[in-house]
Design a protein around this motif. Structure first.
Motif, PDB file in Angstrom:
ATOM      1  N   SER A 154     -12.848  -3.252   3.347  1.00 14.70           N
ATOM      2  CA  SER A 154     -13.376  -1.909   3.548  1.00 14.70           C
ATOM      3  C   SER A 154     -12.234  -0.934   3.762  1.00 14.70           C
ATOM      4  O   SER A 154     -11.142  -1.309   4.218  1.00 14.70           O
ATOM      5  N   THR A 155     -12.491   0.324   3.435  1.00 12.73           N
ATOM      6  CA  THR A 155     -11.488   1.361   3.642  1.00 12.73           C
ATOM      7  C   THR A 155     -11.175   1.533   5.120  1.00 12.73           C
ATOM      8  O   THR A 155     -10.013   1.730   5.505  1.00 12.73           O
ATOM      9  N   SER A 156     -12.205   1.440   5.961  1.00 16.09           N
ATOM     10  CA  SER A 156     -11.993   1.639   7.396  1.00 16.09           C
ATOM     11  C   SER A 156     -11.072   0.569   7.975  1.00 16.09           C
ATOM     12  O   SER A 156     -10.227   0.856   8.829  1.00 16.09           O
ATOM     13  N   ALA A 157     -11.211  -0.678   7.507  1.00 21.44           N
ATOM     14  CA  ALA A 157     -10.338  -1.744   7.990  1.00 21.44           C
ATOM     15  C   ALA A 157      -8.892  -1.486   7.574  1.00 21.44           C
ATOM     16  O   ALA A 157      -7.947  -1.710   8.346  1.00 21.44           O
ATOM     17  N   PHE A 158      -8.708  -1.009   6.350  1.00 23.08           N
ATOM     18  CA  PHE A 158      -7.365  -0.685   5.874  1.00 23.08           C
ATOM     19  C   PHE A 158      -6.752   0.459   6.677  1.00 23.08           C
ATOM     20  O   PHE A 158      -5.596   0.392   7.117  1.00 23.08           O
ATOM     21  N   VAL A 159      -7.532   1.531   6.897  1.00 23.18           N
ATOM     22  CA  VAL A 159      -7.037   2.692   7.644  1.00 23.18           C
ATOM     23  C   VAL A 159      -6.621   2.281   9.057  1.00 23.18           C
ATOM     24  O   VAL A 159      -5.579   2.700   9.564  1.00 23.18           O
ATOM     25  N   ALA A 160      -7.422   1.416   9.685  1.00 25.24           N
ATOM     26  CA  ALA A 160      -7.098   0.970  11.037  1.00 25.24           C
ATOM     27  C   ALA A 160      -5.817   0.153  11.061  1.00 25.24           C
ATOM     28  O   ALA A 160      -4.948   0.347  11.924  1.00 25.24           O
ATOM     29  N   ALA A 161      -5.661  -0.767  10.112  1.00 27.18           N
ATOM     30  CA  ALA A 161      -4.455  -1.594  10.056  1.00 27.18           C
ATOM     31  C   ALA A 161      -3.227  -0.741   9.752  1.00 27.18           C
ATOM     32  O   ALA A 161      -2.147  -0.942  10.333  1.00 27.18           O
ATOM     33  N   PHE A 162      -3.371   0.205   8.857  1.00 30.32           N
ATOM     34  CA  PHE A 162      -2.265   1.091   8.498  1.00 30.32           C
ATOM     35  C   PHE A 162      -1.817   1.910   9.702  1.00 30.32           C
ATOM     36  O   PHE A 162      -0.621   2.068   9.970  1.00 30.32           O
ATOM     37  N   ARG A 180      -8.678  -1.471  -1.731  1.00 30.87           N
ATOM     38  CA  ARG A 180      -9.207  -2.543  -2.583  1.00 30.87           C
ATOM     39  C   ARG A 180      -8.084  -3.304  -3.277  1.00 30.87           C
ATOM     40  O   ARG A 180      -8.108  -4.536  -3.332  1.00 30.87           O
ATOM     41  N   ARG A 181      -7.094  -2.586  -3.778  1.00 30.36           N
ATOM     42  CA  ARG A 181      -6.017  -3.219  -4.541  1.00 30.36           C
ATOM     43  C   ARG A 181      -5.144  -4.134  -3.695  1.00 30.36           C
ATOM     44  O   ARG A 181      -4.529  -5.054  -4.227  1.00 30.36           O
ATOM     45  N   VAL A 182      -5.048  -3.862  -2.393  1.00 25.62           N
ATOM     46  CA  VAL A 182      -4.214  -4.718  -1.550  1.00 25.62           C
ATOM     47  C   VAL A 182      -5.035  -5.712  -0.725  1.00 25.62           C
ATOM     48  O   VAL A 182      -4.473  -6.414   0.119  1.00 25.62           O
ATOM     49  N   GLY A 183      -6.348  -5.757  -0.956  1.00 23.52           N
ATOM     50  CA  GLY A 183      -7.121  -6.865  -0.402  1.00 23.52           C
ATOM     51  C   GLY A 183      -7.960  -6.592   0.824  1.00 23.52           C
ATOM     52  O   GLY A 183      -8.423  -7.543   1.466  1.00 23.52           O
ATOM     53  N   TYR A 184      -8.209  -5.318   1.154  1.00 20.54           N
ATOM     54  CA  TYR A 184      -9.053  -5.032   2.314  1.00 20.54           C
ATOM     55  C   TYR A 184     -10.508  -4.914   1.890  1.00 20.54           C
ATOM     56  O   TYR A 184     -10.821  -4.283   0.870  1.00 20.54           O
ATOM     57  N   SER A 227       0.821  -1.215   0.000  1.00 24.20           N
ATOM     58  CA  SER A 227       0.000   0.000   0.000  1.00 24.20           C
ATOM     59  C   SER A 227       0.854   1.264   0.000  1.00 24.20           C
ATOM     60  O   SER A 227       0.468   2.280  -0.589  1.00 24.20           O
ATOM     61  N   THR A 228       2.022   1.222   0.652  1.00 23.13           N
ATOM     62  CA  THR A 228       2.863   2.416   0.704  1.00 23.13           C
ATOM     63  C   THR A 228       3.388   2.796  -0.671  1.00 23.13           C
ATOM     64  O   THR A 228       3.701   3.959  -0.930  1.00 23.13           O
ATOM     65  N   VAL A 229       3.491   1.812  -1.580  1.00 24.25           N
ATOM     66  CA  VAL A 229       3.941   2.090  -2.946  1.00 24.25           C
ATOM     67  C   VAL A 229       2.818   2.728  -3.763  1.00 24.25           C
ATOM     68  O   VAL A 229       3.071   3.552  -4.636  1.00 24.25           O
ATOM     69  N   LEU A 230       1.571   2.368  -3.471  1.00 23.00           N
ATOM     70  CA  LEU A 230       0.443   2.797  -4.290  1.00 23.00           C
ATOM     71  C   LEU A 230      -0.184   4.116  -3.852  1.00 23.00           C
ATOM     72  O   LEU A 230      -0.894   4.754  -4.638  1.00 23.00           O
ATOM     73  N   LEU A 231       0.055   4.528  -2.610  1.00 19.21           N
ATOM     74  CA  LEU A 231      -0.686   5.667  -2.074  1.00 19.21           C
ATOM     75  C   LEU A 231      -0.413   6.969  -2.822  1.00 19.21           C
ATOM     76  O   LEU A 231      -1.236   7.879  -2.796  1.00 19.21           O
ATOM     77  N   ARG A 232       0.699   7.084  -3.474  1.00 16.42           N
ATOM     78  CA  ARG A 232       0.977   8.303  -4.236  1.00 16.42           C
ATOM     79  C   ARG A 232       0.071   8.415  -5.455  1.00 16.42           C
ATOM     80  O   ARG A 232      -0.245   9.518  -5.906  1.00 16.42           O
ATOM     81  N   SER A 233      -0.347   7.278  -6.007  1.00 14.56           N
ATOM     82  CA  SER A 233      -1.051   7.278  -7.283  1.00 14.56           C
ATOM     83  C   SER A 233      -2.554   7.081  -7.175  1.00 14.56           C
ATOM     84  O   SER A 233      -3.278   7.394  -8.121  1.00 14.56           O
ATOM     85  N   TYR A 234      -3.029   6.524  -6.046  1.00 16.25           N
ATOM     86  CA  TYR A 234      -4.447   6.177  -5.949  1.00 16.25           C
ATOM     87  C   TYR A 234      -5.032   6.688  -4.647  1.00 16.25           C
ATOM     88  O   TYR A 234      -4.311   6.959  -3.680  1.00 16.25           O
ATOM     89  N   SER A 235      -6.360   6.789  -4.620  1.00 18.00           N
ATOM     90  CA  SER A 235      -7.047   7.189  -3.401  1.00 18.00           C
ATOM     91  C   SER A 235      -6.905   6.101  -2.347  1.00 18.00           C
ATOM     92  O   SER A 235      -6.593   4.942  -2.654  1.00 18.00           O
TER      93      SER A 235
END
Length: 266
Positions: free
Chosen positions: A243-251, A237-241, A223-231
């Motif tokens: 929901s966005t909230s689950a990704f934000v919490a894990a990050f 979604r691209r890394v398999g979460y 995800s750290t590689v993709l965050l510059r290019s995508y929302s």
């Protein structure tokens, strides 16, 4: 030959680039470009009609796109593109990226136009050893056959234990290509014709952690590689979460900042 300076061009963020060339202009020549930047690196979509190229980072993941395919490349692999193949490569902040240009195709990659290639540890060490200003030309040229010989296509399937690396390595390579893959530990074990306990033990032995934790760390690193290019939502979604909230919490648990905080991108 070594040149050092600020390089822009097809690199999204200005980066320090060191050049090391051996036998340039000859069929047996090799040009090594080493990029380093405090912010994310991006090699914009383009094609090189004269030279074959491969990209390798010893310090993190690369995201490589060609056609409709996107793959994630770990330190044990390289991304290979024959001449005239359009591609794009991105790296996270504070990574070192090697971009190697060749006139000849490595023997192990003949017929392989573009994609992930296994990069033997010995070949990687040799590449780093010739990326220095005081390397004698004869040493750089002597290392070239072993560097090229250390490249081979990465199989797309998971059907065996991998070349001496165990079952966990076979699964890890598959997941590196697609961190969003939802396959469970039990399903991977079934494909490998082993028990889930055996696969879990192999992950612990190879990586010092469980399958679940290893996959989470992989997804967050990608995800750290993709965050510059995508929302943030698209990256989730691209890394398999789910929901966005689950990704934000894990990050946040892993890095102490939100994905949109920008600190990991410069």
């Amino acid at each position: 030959m070594s040149r050092r300076g600020q390089v822009g061009g097809d690199v999204v963020d200005p980066a320090v680039c060191d050049e090391f060339g051996y036998g340039l202009g000859k069929p047996y020549g090799i040009l090594v470009l080493r990029y380093r930047s405090s912010s994310a690196l991006g090699f914009g979509e383009g094609r090189e009609d004269l030279l074959h190229q491969f990209y390798w980072s010893p310090s993190g993941m690369l995201a490589a796109r060609y056609g409709v395919s996107t793959v994630f490349v770990g330190p044990g692999e390289a991304f290979w593109a024959q001449r005239a193949m359009t591609h794009e490569v991105r790296a996270g902040a504070r990574q070192t990226v090697y971009r190697v240009c060749l006139r000849e195709i490595p023997a192990g990659l003949v017929g392989f136009r573009v994609g992930m290639a296994a990069f033997a540890p010995g070949a990687a060490a040799l590449l780093e050893s010739i990326a220095r200003s005081d390397c004698p030309p004869e040493e750089g040229l002597a290392a070239r056959p072993a560097i090229m010989g250390g490249l081979s296509p990465v199989s797309a399937g998971v059907g065996g234990a991998g070349a001496g690396g165990g079952y966990a390595l076979a699964v890890a390579r598959a997941l590196t290509r697609d961190p969003a893959d939802p396959t469970t530990l039990e399903e991977w074990a079934g494909r490998l014709h082993i028990s889930p306990k055996t696969l879990q033990r192999d992950f612990q032995r190879e990586y010092g952690t469980s399958y679940s934790r290893w996959r989470t760390e992989l997804r967050l690193q990608a995800s750290t590689v993709l965050l510059r290019s995508y929302s943030v939502g698209e990256v989730a979604r691209r890394v398999g979460y789910a929901s966005t909230s689950a990704f934000v919490a894990a990050f946040g648990r892993a890095f102490g900042v939100t994905p949109g905080g920008g600190r990991l991108r410069g």
